[in-house]
Design a protein around this motif. Structure first.
Motif: not given
Length: 377
Positions: A213-219, A225-236, A370-373
């Motif tokens: 979560l960031k600022d009340g929004v799910i990131q 493992t998926a969060l670590y290897d394939h983050p959806a954006n720069a914040f994660v 910040g979204v992954s490209l």
């Protein structure tokens, strides 16, 4: 136990501040879900809304098939463990565990059975006649968990329950709580758990899935493992992992059928796998690379490229060394085993050293959103 569904959940305070922005989340029956994020991201607010301790401004909250928006906490089938354990100081551990059951009119024999069962699960049968002042922090924490277990709730809610413990005890309690969840599942009593923490180590080691979560929004919601290897954006990407991912400004440009990465005044060729994932993208990007994918020793196998860096300082952590250095004006870090320092330990601040970037493990993010490209390969 029960499935937990949050549909377009919002929280707006009387002063107009919107803390939670349309959260959609499905916590599976018997799942261990962790809410993680920095201070002020609304993870505890969201948990308190599930518990009924905060009103819901918009959206629907289901526990099982029951809409619970307007139900009192005691009607929701939940049990909550707080940061402060709030044990009754004048009662023994047994009476602390039994208090809620007695208040609900539970038969004496059943009270005995439930309390003894919870004490056995938490290995604290020998503590039942003690008072809270005679307990260590870890023991008090177990009593608080036991008080939740005896209620046989549909959903367990934990609000940073380990934050008051020292580092060694926190690590031990992480293991104990994880094992408890698995024990209940194997015994045919699957426990749906929502666990709030700001500690990413707790999140990564305990959660079957993690909601960042960031600022009340799910990131992002995914497995550790998926969060670590394939983050959806720069914040994660920067929040998950210690030390955090190197994320710096860079440029992509096409050249002779390939793709060049311009990094700190230096140009390096990207491997073919990344070119495919980027789909011919060119222009300004945020370049990300985890410190363990930066080598300070001999060139590793794979698509790695050498860069000259200027050493800033090193942090010796025992089994590994964190090396902080600059490439041009860009600050980067490497996570290196002590036996692979390749003479780096003898170099002083400002000395040059050759580092190798394992570009097949690199990430790229949009400079604005910040979204992954990276596309799925």
């Amino acid at each position: 136990m029960a499935r937990l569904q949050l549909k377009k959940i919002e929280k707006v305070y009387p002063n107009g501040f919107k803390a939670v922005h349309g959260v959609d989340l499905d916590v599976r029956d018997g799942e261990f879900m962790v809410f993680v994020g920095p201070s002020g991201c609304a993870k505890s607010t969201l948990l308190r809304m599930i518990a009924g301790l905060e009103s819901i401004s918009g959206g629907e909250l289901f526990i099982g098939d029951k809409l619970v928006n307007r139900l009192a906490p005691k009607q929701r089938g939940i049990a909550m463990v707080f940061q402060n354990y709030a044990l009754y100081p004048h009662m023994t551990v047994f009476d602390n565990l039994a208090f809620g059951l007695r208040l609900a009119g539970t038969p004496k024999a059943e009270v005995q059975q439930r309390v003894r069962h919870a004490a056995g699960l938490l290995e604290m049968e020998h503590l039942l006649e003690r008072y809270p002042k005679q307990l260590s922090g870890g023991q008090a924490q177990r009593v608080a968990v036991g008080r939740a277990i005896v209620k046989k709730p549909e959903v367990f809610l934990f609000d940073e329950p380990l934050s008051n413990l020292d580092a060694k005890l926190r690590a031990a309690m992480r293991v104990r709580l994880t094992e408890l969840h698995r024990t209940l599942r194997e015994a045919g009593q699957p426990a749906t758990v929502v666990y709030v923490t700001h500690d990413q180590v707790e999140a990564m080691t305990m959660g079957e899935r993690i909601c960042v979560l960031k600022d009340g929004v799910i990131q992002q919601v995914d497995t550790p493992t998926a969060l670590y290897d394939h983050p959806a954006n720069a914040f994660v990407a920067s929040f998950i992992g210690s030390p955090e991912m190197n994320i710096v400004d860079a440029q992509l440009s096409a050249q002779d059928g390939g793709c060049l990465l311009q990094l700190g005044g230096r140009s390096v060729a990207l491997p073919a796998s990344k070119m495919v994932q980027l789909g011919g993208l060119a222009g300004a990007v945020k370049f990300g690379l985890r410190p363990e994918h930066v080598s300070a020793g001999p060139r590793p196998q794979g698509d790695s490229v050498p860069v000259q860096g200027t050493v800033r300082f090193t942090e010796h952590m025992g089994s590994e060394v964190f090396v902080h250095f600059n490439v041009g004006e860009l600050a980067l870090s490497a996570r290196v085993p002590p036996d692979q320092l390749n003479g780096l330990q003898d170099k002083v601040r400002g000395a040059t050293h050759t580092f190798h970037l394992q570009l097949e493990r690199s990430h790229f993010f949009d400079t604005t959103s910040g979204v992954s490209l990276l596309r799925a390969s």
